[in-house]
Write an enzyme that holds these catalytic residues in place. Structure first.
Site, PDB file in Angstrom:
ATOM      1  N   ASN A   1       0.874  -1.178   0.000  1.00 44.13           N
ATOM      2  CA  ASN A   1       0.000   0.000   0.000  1.00 44.13           C
ATOM      3  C   ASN A   1       0.908   1.223   0.000  1.00 44.13           C
ATOM      4  OD1 ASN A   1      -1.792   2.064   0.489  1.00 44.13           O
ATOM      5  ND2 ASN A   1      -2.237   1.456   2.605  1.00 44.13           N
TER       6      ASN A   1
ATOM      7  N   LYS B   1       0.100   4.299  -0.176  1.00 47.17           N
ATOM      8  CA  LYS B   1      -0.486   5.509   0.432  1.00 47.17           C
ATOM      9  C   LYS B   1      -0.240   6.695  -0.516  1.00 47.17           C
ATOM     10  CE  LYS B   1       0.014   3.240   4.810  1.00 47.17           C
ATOM     11  NZ  LYS B   1       0.087   3.297   6.240  1.00 47.17           N
TER      12      LYS B   1
ATOM     13  N   HIS C   1      -9.574   0.891   4.628  1.00 45.27           N
ATOM     14  CA  HIS C   1      -8.274   1.081   5.284  1.00 45.27           C
ATOM     15  C   HIS C   1      -8.462   2.065   6.441  1.00 45.27           C
ATOM     16  CE1 HIS C   1      -4.227   2.453   6.099  1.00 45.27           C
ATOM     17  NE2 HIS C   1      -3.836   1.288   5.625  1.00 45.27           N
TER      18      HIS C   1
ATOM     19  N   GLU D   1      -6.862   4.515   7.563  1.00 41.74           N
ATOM     20  CA  GLU D   1      -6.673   5.944   7.291  1.00 41.74           C
ATOM     21  C   GLU D   1      -7.891   6.509   6.547  1.00 41.74           C
ATOM     22  OE1 GLU D   1      -2.791   5.717   5.441  1.00 41.74           O
ATOM     23  OE2 GLU D   1      -2.025   4.907   7.332  1.00 41.74           O
TER      24      GLU D   1
ATOM     25  N   GLU E   1      -5.867  -5.294  10.279  1.00 44.60           N
ATOM     26  CA  GLU E   1      -4.931  -4.201  10.491  1.00 44.60           C
ATOM     27  C   GLU E   1      -5.170  -3.560  11.850  1.00 44.60           C
ATOM     28  OE1 GLU E   1      -2.937  -2.990   6.732  1.00 44.60           O
ATOM     29  OE2 GLU E   1      -4.464  -1.505   7.139  1.00 44.60           O
TER      30      GLU E   1
ATOM     31  N   GLY F   1       1.838   2.009  10.779  1.00 46.67           N
ATOM     32  CA  GLY F   1       2.725   3.154  10.593  1.00 46.67           C
ATOM     33  C   GLY F   1       3.469   3.548  11.864  1.00 46.67           C
TER      34      GLY F   1
ATOM     35  N   SER G   1       3.092  -2.464  10.214  1.00 44.78           N
ATOM     36  CA  SER G   1       4.523  -2.527  10.545  1.00 44.78           C
ATOM     37  C   SER G   1       5.202  -3.822  10.107  1.00 44.78           C
ATOM     38  CB  SER G   1       4.730  -2.305  12.051  1.00 44.78           C
ATOM     39  OG  SER G   1       4.114  -1.098  12.457  1.00 44.78           O
TER      40      SER G   1
HETATM   41  P1  PGA Z   1       2.641   0.128   7.629  1.00 41.95           P
HETATM   42  O1  PGA Z   1       1.188   0.352   6.979  1.00 41.95           O
HETATM   43  O2  PGA Z   1       3.177  -1.152   7.051  1.00 41.95           O
HETATM   44  O3  PGA Z   1       3.447   1.331   7.205  1.00 41.95           O
HETATM   45  O4  PGA Z   1       2.432   0.034   9.113  1.00 41.95           O
HETATM   46  C1  PGA Z   1       0.327  -0.726   6.810  1.00 41.95           C
HETATM   47  C2  PGA Z   1      -0.918  -0.256   6.122  1.00 41.95           C
HETATM   48  O5  PGA Z   1      -1.302   0.903   6.277  1.00 41.95           O
HETATM   49  O6  PGA Z   1      -1.550  -1.035   5.385  1.00 41.95           O
END
Ligand code: PGA
Length: 235
Positions: A7, A9, A85, A87, A155, A161, A197
């Site tokens: 992803n 982003k 997701h 976010e 998630e 993140g 992560s």
């Molecule tokens: P990250 O994000 O691996 O940077 O923690 C995971 C995600 O948002 O799918």
């Protein structure tokens, strides 16, 4: 076969996508690789990588300035989309019902939705993890979903993140909850990804946990030297 989904982003460029696809094309992996990129980079994938969006509108079409419909994403040649997701849930106050609508339109337009569910830190602290995951799965899967025609990603929102990885037990417990509900709903073929992560240092261990069928990778999907070892770490 495991599924390794990236992803990006709001990162990357068409140039980086070309570079990444070139490198992935030389891998000849048995696993399925997906890259969910910003809308402006959407295009068809190839034999080595499926390309996806990071969200689609919950509306078919109409006066929704700035939104992109599932039909428009499909028209680019892309074949996947994320849905729900964390976010996006946070930025657009999406409920599970909104996520189900987005996933419904994705399926209607032949996109493979990756439906994300997970609890916040407050919800975990309040002992609501099981309930939030269960509601997320039951309420975010649309009525037109078919067994194996969508993916679920667990998630944990407190870990995304943040560089924090849940324990093996926490991941196993969440994935077992999801697997049991999917079985009960008649979706036994559905893949369950873990996301938050993930790095090349922890991916092998995470993908060896029961009911973890792959990973959804944010930050570490942007660099070849981070992402490719994750794909190669599958045992
Ligand atoms: P990250 O994000 O691996 O940077 O923690 C995971 C995600 O948002 O799918």
């Amino acid at each position: 076969m495991k599924i390794i989904a990236g992803n990006w982003k709001m990162n990357g460029s068409r140039e980086l996508l070309d570079e990444m696809m070139g490198a992935l094309g030389e891998l000849h992996t048995e696993n399925r690789v997906i890259l969910c990129v910003p809308y402006t980079m959407l295009r068809s994938g190839d034999v080595s990588v499926m390309i996806g969006a990071q969200n689609v509108s919950k509306y078919d079409s109409g006066a929704h300035t700035g939104e992109i419909s599932a039909e428009m994403v499909a028209e680019t040649g892309a074949s996947v989309t994320l849905g729900g997701h964390s976010e996006c849930r946070a930025a657009q106050q999406d409920t599970n019902a909104d996520v189900a609508k987005r996933a419904e339109l994705a399926i209607k337009n032949d996109l493979l939705p990756i439906i994300c569910v997970g609890e916040t830190a407050d919800e975990r602290d309040a002992g609501l993890t099981h309930k939030i995951i269960e509601q997320g799965v039951r309420e975010s899967i649309p009525a037109n979903a078919k067994n194996g025609g969508f993916i679920v990603a667990y998630e944990p929102r407190w870990a995304i993140g943040a560089g924090i990885t849940p324990t093996t037990e926490q991941i196993a417990e969440a994935h077992k909850i999801i697997r049991d509900i999917l079985d009960e709903m008649g979706f036994a073929e559905t893949y369950i990804l873990y996301g938050a992560s993930v790095t090349s240092a922890n991916s092998a261990e995470i993908m060896s946990i029961k009911n973890v069928d792959g990973v959804l990778v944010g930050g570490a999907s942007l660099k070849k030297d981070d992402f490719i070892p994750i794909i190669q770490s599958v045992k």
